[in-house]
Scaffold this active site. Structure first.
Site, short mmCIF file in Angstrom:
data_model
loop_
_atom_site.label_atom_id
_atom_site.label_comp_id
_atom_site.label_asym_id
_atom_site.label_seq_id
_atom_site.Cartn_x
_atom_site.Cartn_y
_atom_site.Cartn_z
N ARG A 69 0.85 -1.19 0.00
CA ARG A 69 0.00 0.00 0.00
C ARG A 69 0.88 1.23 0.00
O ARG A 69 1.98 1.24 0.55
CB ARG A 69 -0.89 0.01 1.24
CG ARG A 69 -2.02 -1.00 1.19
CD ARG A 69 -2.99 -0.84 2.35
NE ARG A 69 -2.41 -1.19 3.62
CZ ARG A 69 -1.98 -0.32 4.52
NH1 ARG A 69 -2.08 0.98 4.30
NH2 ARG A 69 -1.46 -0.72 5.64
N TYR A 197 -1.17 -3.83 -7.06
CA TYR A 197 -0.99 -4.52 -5.77
C TYR A 197 -2.30 -4.55 -4.98
O TYR A 197 -2.98 -3.52 -4.83
CB TYR A 197 0.11 -3.85 -4.93
CG TYR A 197 0.09 -4.37 -3.52
CD1 TYR A 197 0.58 -5.63 -3.22
CD2 TYR A 197 -0.52 -3.65 -2.49
CE1 TYR A 197 0.48 -6.15 -1.94
CE2 TYR A 197 -0.62 -4.16 -1.20
CZ TYR A 197 -0.12 -5.42 -0.94
OH TYR A 197 -0.24 -5.93 0.32
N LYS A 206 -9.52 -2.15 1.91
CA LYS A 206 -9.18 -0.97 2.69
C LYS A 206 -9.94 0.28 2.21
O LYS A 206 -10.39 1.10 3.00
CB LYS A 206 -7.68 -0.70 2.63
CG LYS A 206 -6.84 -1.87 3.09
CD LYS A 206 -7.07 -2.17 4.54
CE LYS A 206 -6.09 -3.22 5.06
NZ LYS A 206 -6.35 -3.56 6.45
N HIS A 226 -10.90 -1.52 11.87
CA HIS A 226 -9.80 -2.39 11.46
C HIS A 226 -9.61 -3.47 12.54
O HIS A 226 -8.65 -3.44 13.30
CB HIS A 226 -8.54 -1.52 11.32
CG HIS A 226 -7.39 -2.19 10.63
ND1 HIS A 226 -6.11 -1.71 10.74
CD2 HIS A 226 -7.33 -3.27 9.82
CE1 HIS A 226 -5.30 -2.49 10.02
NE2 HIS A 226 -6.00 -3.44 9.47
N SER A 248 -0.41 -3.06 12.12
CA SER A 248 0.15 -4.18 11.37
C SER A 248 1.35 -4.75 12.12
O SER A 248 1.96 -4.09 12.97
CB SER A 248 0.53 -3.74 9.96
OG SER A 248 1.44 -2.68 10.04
N CYS A 250 1.34 -7.14 14.35
CA CYS A 250 1.08 -7.51 15.74
C CYS A 250 0.35 -8.85 15.84
O CYS A 250 -0.08 -9.25 16.92
CB CYS A 250 0.28 -6.43 16.45
SG CYS A 250 1.23 -4.93 16.72
N ASP A 277 -9.59 -9.07 9.67
CA ASP A 277 -9.06 -7.73 9.35
C ASP A 277 -10.06 -6.59 9.56
O ASP A 277 -9.66 -5.53 9.98
CB ASP A 277 -8.57 -7.73 7.89
CG ASP A 277 -7.66 -6.54 7.57
OD1 ASP A 277 -6.87 -6.15 8.45
OD2 ASP A 277 -7.75 -6.01 6.45
N ARG A 376 1.75 -12.20 -0.28
CA ARG A 376 0.40 -12.43 0.27
C ARG A 376 -0.22 -13.70 -0.26
O ARG A 376 0.13 -14.20 -1.32
CB ARG A 376 -0.51 -11.26 -0.14
CG ARG A 376 -0.07 -9.90 0.37
CD ARG A 376 -0.54 -9.70 1.77
NE ARG A 376 -0.04 -8.48 2.37
CZ ARG A 376 -0.70 -7.80 3.31
NH1 ARG A 376 -1.89 -8.20 3.71
NH2 ARG A 376 -0.17 -6.73 3.86
C1 OXD Z 1 -2.96 -4.05 6.37
C2 OXD Z 1 -3.51 -5.23 5.68
O1 OXD Z 1 -2.01 -3.45 5.88
O2 OXD Z 1 -4.44 -5.84 6.21
O3 OXD Z 1 -3.49 -3.71 7.44
O4 OXD Z 1 -3.04 -5.56 4.57
MN MN Z 2 -5.29 -4.78 7.87
#
Ligand code: OXD
Ligand code: MN
Length: 592
Positions: A69, A197, A206, A226, A248, A250, A277, A376
């Site tokens: 991102r 991406y 997102k 989130h 992220s 964690c 997520d 991913r």
């Molecule tokens: C993030 C994802 O970056 O879920 O939070 O990809």
């Molecule tokens: Mn996320």
């Protein structure tokens, strides 16, 4: 394909702007999806993997300049800059539309415009919302078919309503200089150009489910967060639901799919995954807070995923999955990534498609990795062995507890409960995580990431905090209890003290016991901390002293923390709700 005037009008505008050779509506049928997979292989966008070992699985490689991102190129284009607030990039909507249309004009020439009608959330659920994405990428179509619910029924449910989110994606030249991910919350519109991406182009995720939906939630009285959602089943078979937000890195996906320690499994404890997520939450007719996972799949980080760290996630990727930027093991045409196992493949291509030399692999040097660190998997949620029965039900699950967390070496205790909703909002608004050696830059730098929404809140964060407070007022004594966890306290040598992973279940049990009034606690300056004897250490190589140590609230550290929160709050100016300022003053007074 539809009689909806608003859809017909917008698609007409898109066709005129983008000038595709043809237009194809995506209907989610297996027949059409299979044709698209074949086409993607022909176009070189996907590589078919070993059908026996990984049935229905494919590999995709993005351009090396397009692997994550891009927050610095992500914009919230509201009428005024003030509405987007201090934590978002902003541009005037008219200017941004012009710029993006100039970039995208004619970009589908010689290509197909795919029209994807999709539902975020079970189709027809009162908590779900509809979007339509147009794209020129078969890879995007195939990912959206996993991550969202795509079907002709979506247009039936929409009827002639104008309540749907417009999404334009164009790959253009994948030019990083002209890459923009833009949101127009007041027009329900998303435009993404020059990227391929996932996080930038699967517009349901997102862009819609967090940035646009957070704005909608603010206007319509609900919440887009989130957060993972999990169900904790006790030996009586009762299931209680927890929603949890972490920045992220964690372990959100790991927590969502946790496998309890053996002694708890033997007693009949179990975790069910609703989402890993995103959580959309509304107050139900009975006054409690209900959540759905608007997604239909997992877009998870591959490196580090293995049968010990996350058995259920790994299982989820064993069929009908698209892997992006992982390594290709040429021996058996399967995939590999760092942390999958110890068998470094001898004959593999790295994520860029170049031969990979395991002898040169150096863990500390990311450039020697076979898989990109942000590689991913896009896996259907239905593959997950612990997917909740509630996942496909539209009414949502009743949330008992909301959990915030981050990586803090010394500051936050293993777990604590906020004193009430308002205090919980304060805890979330001050959420932070420390950078690790794994990322570039200084180690131990504290980054504030309120509710883990910093890159995802589609409006002014001061208004967002106010919205949280308002939701609490509406919920009253039916509000979920709010907690904070920290799996990352370290000893003097910098080693993690708490084992984490499945053992986090011990903490979740305390959380649920607190919600049910079954566990005791000690009141501290920051909130309620467990009595050490209430965290079950059965079968764990940890003594009471060590546990006590990670439950301590150090006044000096917290005094410094309060000063840092004060600094952090300055950003929000007079939009910072007075209640949160009072919470901070209260914390300071408690620490004296
Ligand atoms: C993030 C994802 O970056 O879920 O939070 O990809
Ligand atoms: Mn996320």
């Amino acid at each position: 394909m539809t009689k909806n005037e608003t859809v017909i009008k917008w698609l007409g505008e898109m066709e005129e702007l983008l000038t595709p050779d043809k237009v194809v509506w995506i209907n989610g049928s297996e027949e059409q999806t299979e044709e698209l997979r074949k086409l993607a292989v022909e176009l070189g966008e996907l590589t078919k993997l070993n059908e026996e070992k990984l049935p229905g699985c494919y590999l995709h490689r993005t351009k090396p300049n397009d692997v994550a991102r891009v927050e610095d190129r992500t914009f919230i284009c509201t009428t005024t800059k003030e509405e987007a607030g201090p934590t978002n990039n902003w541009e005037d909507p008219a200017k941004m539309y012009k710029k993006l249309y100039d970039i995208a004009r004619g970009s589908y020439k010689g290509r197909t415009m795919y029209v994807i009608p999709y539902s975020m959330g079970p189709i027809g659920s009162p908590l779900a919302k509809i979007g339509i994405e147009v794209t020129d990428s078969v890879y995007v179509v195939l990912n959206m078919l996993i991550m969202t619910r795509v079907s002709d029924k979506v247009m039936e449910v929409l009827g002639d309503s104008n309540d749907w989110v417009r999404g334009l994606h164009s790959r253009c030249d994948i030019d990083p200089e002209n890459r923009y991910i833009c949101h127009f919350p007041q027009d329900n519109t998303i435009i993404s150009v020059n990227s391929g991406y996932g996080g930038n182009v699967l517009l349901g995720k997102k862009c819609f489910a967090l940035r646009i939906a957070s704005y909608q939630g603010w206007k319509e009285g609900w919440m887009a967060e989130h957060m993972l959602i999990l169900g904790l089943q006790n030996p009586k078979g009762e299931v209680k639901y927890i929603a949890a937000a972490f920045p992220s890195a964690c372990g959100k996906t790991n927590l969502a799919m946790l496998i309890p320690p053996k002694y708890l499994r033997d007693k009949g404890y179990k975790i069910w995954t609703v989402g890993d997520d995103i959580s959309w939450m509304r107050i139900g007719p009975d006054g409690y807070l209900y959540a759905i996972n608007p997604e239909n799949g997992f877009f998870g980080v591959a490196p580090g995923t293995n049968e010990h760290s996350n058995f259920n996630a790994l299982e989820s990727t064993k069929k009908n999955t698209i892997f992006t930027n992982v390594a290709l093991d040429l021996n058996d045409n399967t995939v590999w990534w760092e942390g999958l196992n110890k068998n470094l493949p001898e004959n593999a291509l790295d994520w860029k498609g170049n031969p990979w030399d395991p002898a040169k692999f150096n863990k500390a040097d990311k450039t020697t990795c076979a898989a990109h660190p942000n590689s991913r998997f896009t896996a259907p949620a239905e593959n997950c062995p612990c997917i909740s029965d509630e996942f496909n039900k539209g009414q949502g699950v009743r949330i008992s507890a909301i959990v915030f967390g981050g990586r803090r070496a010394k500051c936050a205790p293993l777990v604590y409960q906020s004193k009430n909703w308002e205090n919980g909002v304060f805890v979330g608004s001050a959420m932070a995580s420390e950078t690790t050696a794994a990322a570039a830059g200084a180690v131990g730098v504290v980054r504030r990431d309120p509710m883990a929404m910093l890159p995802f809140c589609g409006y002014h964060m001061g208004d967002y905090f106010r919205h949280w407070l308002e939701m609490g007022k509406k919920l009253g004594d039916k509000a979920p209890k709010i907690f904070n966890v920290n799996w990352f306290r370290t000893d003097d040598e910098g080693n993690f003290v708490w084992p984490g992973f499945g053992d986090n279940m011990r903490v979740l049990n305390w959380i649920i016991d607190r919600c049910e009034g079954k566990a005791d606690a000690t009141e501290t300056a920051i909130g309620y901390v467990p009595k050490p004897e209430d965290i079950d250490l059965t079968d764990l190589d940890m003594d009471m002293e060590t546990l006590k140590d990670i439950l301590t609230v150090d006044k000096d550290i917290w005094t410094k923390e309060a000063e840092e929160i004060e600094e952090h709050y300055k950003k929000f100016g007079d939009k910072l709700p007075a209640e949160l300022r009072a919470q901070l003053d209260n914390l300071k007074a408690n620490l004296k």
